[in-house]
Motif scaffolding. Structure first.
Motif, mmCIF file in Angstrom:
data_model
loop_
_atom_site.group_PDB
_atom_site.id
_atom_site.type_symbol
_atom_site.label_atom_id
_atom_site.label_comp_id
_atom_site.label_asym_id
_atom_site.label_seq_id
_atom_site.Cartn_x
_atom_site.Cartn_y
_atom_site.Cartn_z
ATOM 1 N N ARG A 129 16.060 4.324 4.262
ATOM 2 C CA ARG A 129 15.729 6.507 5.211
ATOM 3 C C ARG A 129 14.582 7.016 5.074
ATOM 4 N N ASN A 130 13.803 6.627 4.566
ATOM 5 C CA ASN A 130 12.196 7.052 4.600
ATOM 6 C C ASN A 130 11.350 6.179 3.655
ATOM 7 N N ARG A 131 10.611 6.282 2.952
ATOM 8 C CA ARG A 131 8.815 5.423 2.765
ATOM 9 C C ARG A 131 9.348 5.042 0.923
ATOM 10 N N ALA A 132 9.963 6.617 0.573
ATOM 11 C CA ALA A 132 10.095 6.006 -0.598
ATOM 12 C C ALA A 132 11.136 5.167 -0.888
ATOM 13 N N HIS A 133 12.494 5.606 -0.138
ATOM 14 C CA HIS A 133 13.516 4.201 -0.038
ATOM 15 C C HIS A 133 13.298 3.371 -0.084
ATOM 16 N N ALA A 134 12.650 2.886 0.825
ATOM 17 C CA ALA A 134 11.534 1.436 1.546
ATOM 18 C C ALA A 134 11.425 0.504 -0.004
ATOM 19 N N VAL A 135 10.199 1.078 -0.293
ATOM 20 C CA VAL A 135 9.476 1.345 -1.796
ATOM 21 C C VAL A 135 10.754 0.837 -2.472
ATOM 22 N N LEU B 3 0.543 -0.635 -0.015
ATOM 23 C CA LEU B 3 -0.128 -0.082 0.594
ATOM 24 C C LEU B 3 0.768 1.305 -0.556
ATOM 25 N N MET B 4 2.067 0.797 0.318
ATOM 26 C CA MET B 4 3.008 2.051 0.745
ATOM 27 C C MET B 4 3.411 2.594 -1.285
#
Length: 206
Positions: free
Chosen positions: A191-197, A156-157
């Protein structure tokens, strides 16, 4: 120049605070906004304003531009290094060759979102054009094990949902979602949500 982009009469009501920095090519950005049916009116740089900078090279511009809020770069060149720098700073990069009414509106919304995302084509380019200096090989960079709840939140992210939207879709509290997001980022070393994706796509998790 600071402008507020507001949907024209008959369009879906939305307001996108936008500050276009004076530069070569800035007039074209304003013209594209007008063609999209957006009304450019003088504003006052309210909180959440997206700064738009038209530049030749995304990487150089990101290194020169102080991080002071949402940033959208409309640039001639954006390579892997530029995408990585944008990912690190939370900025959004849009190639001038791809500038259309739809792409500009989408890029401004992404830049101004509380949790900016990266479109799949950009992720694909980022993750298939070589490795970062000093990065591990595929054999060394094994995918982490995630629980089913963590995978649900991660997917969902990746679709651009914020914590409130994820909580509603998974029928749980925002506090629970926030904790799961932190767990996902920790397991992925992000480091952040976009990096996690981005890391999840690289590992083939999504």
């Amino acid at each position: 120049m600071t402008a507020t982009l507001t949907a024209a009469p008959g369009a879906t009501a939305t307001t996108l605070p936008l500050r276009i920095l004076p530069s070569r090519g800035a007039d074209r950005v304003r013209a594209v906004a007008h063609r999209a049916g957006l009304d450019c009116a003088i504003g006052h740089g309210q909180p959440g304003t997206v700064t738009v900078l038209v530049t030749d090279d995304a990487e150089r511009a990101l290194r020169r531009t102080p991080s002071s809020g949402p940033l959208l770069l409309v640039c001639d060149t954006v390579g892997r290094a530029g995408l990585l720098e944008a990912l690190r700073t939370g900025a959004v990069a849009l190639r001038r060759a791809d500038l259309t009414e739809e792409s500009l509106t989408a890029a401004v919304r992404r830049a101004g979102a509380p949790h900016p995302s990266i479109p799949y084509p950009e992720l694909s380019h980022l993750l298939t054009t070589g490795s970062e200096p000093g990065s591990r090989t595929p054999h060394e960079d094994r995918p982490p094990a995630l629980t089913s709840r963590q995978m649900s939140v991660l997917r969902l992210m990746a679709e651009g949902h914020g914590n409130a939207g994820i909580a509603q879709l998974l029928h749980c509290s925002e506090h629970t979602v926030k904790n799961v997001v932190y767990e996902v980022m920790a397991r992925l070393g992000a480091r952040n949500r976009a990096h996690a994706v981005a890391r999840a796509v690289r590992h083939g998790l999504i």
